[in-house]
Each structure stands twice: as C-alpha cells, then as structure tokens.
Design an enzyme around this catalytic site. Structure first.
Site, PDB file in Angstrom:
ATOM      1  N   ASP A 211       0.824  -1.203   0.000  1.00 39.97           N
ATOM      2  CA  ASP A 211       0.000   0.000   0.000  1.00 39.97           C
ATOM      3  C   ASP A 211       0.865   1.263   0.000  1.00 39.97           C
ATOM      4  OD1 ASP A 211      -2.277   1.518  -0.015  1.00 39.97           O
ATOM      5  OD2 ASP A 211      -2.525   1.492   2.154  1.00 39.97           O
ATOM      6  N   GLU A 455       4.467  -8.062   6.517  1.00 40.95           N
ATOM      7  CA  GLU A 455       3.162  -8.677   6.242  1.00 40.95           C
ATOM      8  C   GLU A 455       3.193  -9.666   5.081  1.00 40.95           C
ATOM      9  OE1 GLU A 455       0.243  -5.595   5.781  1.00 40.95           O
ATOM     10  OE2 GLU A 455       0.261  -5.080   7.911  1.00 40.95           O
ATOM     11  N   TYR A 508      -5.092  -3.550  13.300  1.00 41.96           N
ATOM     12  CA  TYR A 508      -5.869  -2.313  13.163  1.00 41.96           C
ATOM     13  C   TYR A 508      -7.294  -2.542  13.657  1.00 41.96           C
ATOM     14  CZ  TYR A 508      -2.038  -0.406  10.414  1.00 41.96           C
ATOM     15  OH  TYR A 508      -0.812   0.052  10.001  1.00 41.96           O
ATOM     16  N   GLU A 544       2.617  -1.923  13.972  1.00 39.48           N
ATOM     17  CA  GLU A 544       1.743  -0.961  13.301  1.00 39.48           C
ATOM     18  C   GLU A 544       0.414  -0.910  14.037  1.00 39.48           C
ATOM     19  OE1 GLU A 544       1.029  -1.357   9.111  1.00 39.48           O
ATOM     20  OE2 GLU A 544       3.134  -1.819   8.651  1.00 39.48           O
TER      21      GLU A 544
END
Length: 604
Positions: A211, A455, A508, A544
């Site tokens: 991303d 990831e 997240y 993160e």
C-alpha cells in the site's frame, strides 16, 4: 532465564561475527573524503527519456547508450530535463509518465579532474545510491554494471575507461526498469487487458500487494569517488562492554596489495586518541567508555567515537597510503524472553513507521526534508522507527547514529502475497538483498534489529522453509543483532514466527474491521498479545496500529476519519500497551509518521 539469554547474545555475537563475515564478499563503505580520497557528486539535471514504444525495447534496439540521448532519433517520447535525486513520476506534466512501467533512460556528462584521468595510481569509482528497480549502466557506451533491486547502492570501477586517453569528461548512461514480477523484491504482477472493446491493443497495468506508490528513478545521489589503487575495501565493527571498559572489535579488508601495514586509532568526540592497534583484525579497549545510548534514555545520548584506519601498502611503483574514518558507537544489544536490552537496560521502542515520500520529489533524497523529519521525531519524543518497507538512505542512517534514534532496518520484502513469491527463485534474490543490507548498514549503532519482510503471506505452506532459511542466513551474516519480520497472520497459522527473535505484529482493531466500535479494542488487543506470548515466549512489538484522519474534520461522538476518532482509537490502544509493557511488550510504532502516496483505487 532472562540473564542466560541476554548473556548468550552478548557473548556469542562478537565471537560469531567473523563467521558471518566470510559470507560477505567485497565492501560497500560510504564514500567519505580523506587525505587519500575525493568525491564528486553528480546531482542536478540529467537528460531523461522514457521508452514509450510498445515493447519498451526501442532504447536497446537503437542502442541509446552509444550516443547522447538528445541526438537519438526516436518516436518514443521527448528527451526531458530530470532532477537527480528524485522519482521521475511526479516531476512532469505528462500523465503517462506518472504511471509509466518499463525502461527509462538517464544520461549525464561528467567533467573529470585532470589528476583523476592522468594518475594511474588513482582508482575512479562510479557509485549509484539507489536505482529503482533494475538498472544497467554504461560509461561512454561501454557496459560497466547491472543491479537488481532499488534502495541499495552499487558501484563500478571505471578507472581504465576514463584513464585511456586520458579523457576530460565521460558520458554516464543509466537505463532503469521499474517492472515488478512475482520474483522481484517487492513483488508485483503485470495484468494485460485483452478486451479491445475496453482497452487499447497491448494495454497493461502493474499490480502490487503493498500500500504505497511504486515510485521509480534515481532516488539517491550518483557520484564519482577515488581511492588509491591499493585501498581499504571494507571495515566491520562490533562492540561490547566489560564493566566500564568498552570493547571495539574490528576487521579490515584490503584490496590491491598483499604487502601492507595497518594502523588503527580510536578517537573520542574531542579528537583525542583513546585506543590504538595494528593489523587487519583486533580489539581496542576503551577504559571508562562513553556508551552509545538511545535518545531520551541517557543525558548524553548517541556518543560517537571515530575509528581512523591508516593503510600503507607496497606496490611496484612504491608505497601507497589510504585513509578512512568510520563513526563508532559502543553499545550492546540483547533479547530475553520478555525484554529488549540496550547496554543491559530494558529498551522500549516508542516511535513510528516512516516512508521516504514527499511531494514532487517522490522517494528522492532531500536534506531539508530529512532534517525537518528528525526535528519532528524528537519533538514527538520518538526514540525509534522502522524503515518501512525498504532500506532508507545512508545519510538518514548516519543521522540516526548522531541523534540516538533506534532503527529496525527492513528489507524491501513488502507484498509477498503469492506462493510464487515464496519460491526458491524469490528466496535466492531475498538472500542477496539481505547480504547487501548487512554489508551497507552493519556498522551503524542505531541499527539494532533486521526485519526481513513486512506482512508476508506467512501462513502459506512454503513460508516455513522460506523464512527459516532467510532468517538463518541473516543471522549468519550478522550474529550480533536479532532478526524479525512483521506479521499480520494469526498466531496459530504463522509459519515464520518460530524463527524470529522478536515478534512484530500489525493490527488495526476498529479500523479495518469492527468499524467504528472502539469499545472492542482493549479486549481484542489484550487477547492478541496474550495468545502470541503464551505460544512463543518472546518479546512483542506492536509494529503498526492507528487510524486515518482528515485534518480539520471533527465529529463528536467520534466518527471514522474524524480527528476525535483517531485520538480515541489511539487512547484505547495505549491503555493496553501501558499495561503489557510491564510484562513482555517492548515497543509500539504508530502508522504512520506522515502522509504518503499510494496507488489510486477505491474499495467501494
């Protein structure tokens, strides 16, 4: 157990380092000027042309490297002025260039000092700091180098080319291809659209599974530098502490002569010699040593010594001298079941993730921007960051050493989502990238851990062998630092985490799922930590976390994308992190330090 694991790290690291060195061939010392070395930066405007031909091969078919670009007749687009360093994507007004995939060509005429071209005892080296992604280099039409992978430097000895004549200048041509495949790092795929009722003939796009925008070009300085023909090729430093005595272990490699003498001097911050030695390998002992401490961990953080290496080599033409000075920070790193230790004291990573990304310049290196970033980091009270998701500029690493900002140094292993990208072909390239990373960054005291990927699809069957091999290789290259990768897989399914020293987890909660429900964050985050720690008994970093916001958008009660929602989400995370750091959580890195560019897409 805590003392046993920490002691093992402290003892084994320096002892095993020599074994790791055997795997690394050739040095990549940062080009520093000295009494025997000069450098000439080639930053500024270069001639640039993108190959818009259907097969992207016109530049090779017409051999653009054989003549100045502006003299080449081609139908594939104009020759432009292009600043270096910068990404080419956002500089112009041609929309085709922003999303261009294929070969682009750079060219620069470099004036050469007379002594470089006439003194056959001078070695002239061309160094490219970063060319994303695949690069081929010619000097005066002669092929001198190729390199796969952005973000890391490569070099070519061009002495014979510029000293035949001798020449007063040379033409440097660099062709760069930014195409990503399942086997590159980072990986990607090319999607060909064959429905001619919707797309022009031959239409294709580059797809990725990461991303951030795939900026391309010459992102860091291109320069020429010199050494004598017998020269210091590489220096490796590891450090340890015995009570109040600092131990500096050094190993030095020489090229160009087998008959030489080496003198080594360690100078303190005031320029006083505090230790000295001779020979290519040894240990310097520094009584009452000033240790390198992270920012905010000591009243005098980031203390740096200078290691001055002096070479005197015997050649057929007489004695030759070379001098190189390397900053040295004396510090130790160790990992226990629940702690990350720097100089024997628990360290908590309290920082951010970053990107090399800025308006117009893309990933191009920029000193004012870099200094501003460091001022902001210290204003935030941050003591660490991760180089998400690729190695950053060498100058940035040097500032981390100077300011005491701790670094998790990450490879370009982002977007490893397909089984193809876990193949032996991909693994071989990944191993080579880790060798280049370690070779470049091994002497930075700020670098305390290597991250081999971000990831990845670590629950796929090939991931176990892939990461076992990759992590073992990285540890063999550098036994003095722990190794990790950053996971988003579940603790039950991840096949790579058994091989890491520190577990780094991205999550997240109430952002990518349970949208708007901040009330579930504390339970879900605490459960995440407890599951990972119960299974592996290793320290954990929340590598993160966060939420996007639109600056100036307010809503109370909070709604997603409002400033209030971002603040509330972070507060829920911090309540859990503040508890778990008392047990086994050793860090938190917020996503992200600053806005960055992504591909254009919508999820709806």
């Amino acid at each position: 157990m805590l003392r046993e694991r920490a002691g093992a790290w402290a003892v084994l690291g320096p002892l095993l380092w020599g074994c790791g060195l055997a795997l690394l061939q050739g040095g990549m010392l940062y080009p520093r000027e000295s009494r025997s070395r000069e450098r000439k930066e080639l930053d500024g405007l270069w001639s640039f042309r993108a190959d818009f031909s259907d097969n992207r091969r016109q530049g090779f078919e017409q051999q653009w490297y054989r003549a100045p670009l502006r003299e080449v007749r081609a139908l594939s687009g104009p020759t432009l002025d292009m600043p270096v360093p910068s990404s080419f994507n956002d500089v112009g007004q041609d929309g085709r260039l922003r999303s261009f995939v294929g070969w682009v060509w750079y060219e620069r005429e470099a004036t050469l000092p007379q002594r470089w071209t006439q003194d056959l005892g001078t070695r002239v080296v061309l160094r490219i700091g970063s060319a994303h992604y695949y690069a081929i280099v010619w000097v005066n039409g002669v092929h001198v180098a190729e390199h796969e992978g952005g973000h890391l430097p490569f070099e070519a000895d061009i002495s014979k080319l510029v000293q035949s004549g001798p020449l007063s200048s040379c033409r440097i041509t660099i062709a760069i291809n930014n195409t990503l495949s399942p086997y590159t790092l980072p990986p990607g795929t090319i999607l060909y659209q064959t429905d001619t009722s919707k797309y022009p003939k031959g239409y294709f796009v580059q797809n990725t599974n990461f991303d951030f925008f795939n900026y391309a070009g010459l992102h860091r300085s291109v320069l020429l530098y010199t050494t004598p023909i017998s020269y210091i090729d590489d220096i490796t430093i590891t450090t340890d502490v015995d009570q109040d005595i600092g131990l500096v272990n050094y190993q030095i490699f020489i090229q160009g002569s087998e008959l030489f003498q080496l003198e080594v001097f360690l100078l303190d911050a005031d320029g006083r010699t505090v230790a000295q030695g001779t020979g290519g390998q040894g240990q310097l002992q520094v009584p009452r040593a000033h240790l390198w401490w992270p920012y905010l961990m000591h009243e005098h953080p980031a203390y740096l010594y200078s290691l001055e290496v002096r070479l005197t080599a015997q050649t057929a033409d007489g004695p030759v001298s070379d001098f190189y000075t390397l900053p040295v920070g004396i510090r130790t790193v160790a990992v226990t079941e629940s702690r990350f230790l720097i100089n024997g004291k628990p360290f908590y990573f309290h920082g951010v993730n970053k990107h090399e990304d800025a308006d117009i310049r893309g990933k191009g290196f920029d000193w004012p921007l870099l200094v501003k970033d460091f001022n902001l980091l210290r204003w935030l009270g941050a003591n660490a960051f991760r180089t998400s998701h690729y190695p950053y500029a060498e100058e940035l690493m040097q500032l981390c050493d100077r300011y005491g900002i701790v670094v998790i140094d990450e490879s370009p292993g982002a977007g490893i989502a397909l089984a193809q990208s876990l193949s032996n072909v991909s693994l071989q390239h990944h191993l080579e990238v880790m060798e280049e990373m370690v070779r470049r960054d091994k002497n930075h005291p700020a670098v305390v851990m290597w991250s081999v990927a971000n990831e990845p699809a670590s629950s796929l069957k090939p991931a176990g062998y892939y990461f076992k091999t990759l992590i073992a290789h990285t540890k063999a290259l550098d036994p003095s630092r722990p190794v990790t990768f950053v996971t988003k897989s579940s603790y039950e399914a991840d096949l790579g985490v058994p091989y890491v020293d520190v577990i780094c987890v991205n999550s997240y909660y109430s952002w990518y799922h349970d949208y708007g429900h901040m009330e579930v964050i504390q339970l879900q985050l605490a459960t995440q930590f407890e599951n990972w720690y119960r299974t592996y008994q290793k320290p954990i970093i929340q590598s993160e976390y966060g939420a996007e916001t639109i600056a100036g958008f307010h809503q109370d009660p909070p709604l997603m994308f409002s400033e209030e929602y971002q603040k509330g989400l972070l507060e829920q995370y911090h309540l859990v992190l503040d508890q778990k750091r008392k047990e086994y959580v050793v860090g938190e890195l917020i996503w992200n330090f600053a806005d960055f560019m992504t591909d254009q897409y919508t999820t709806f």
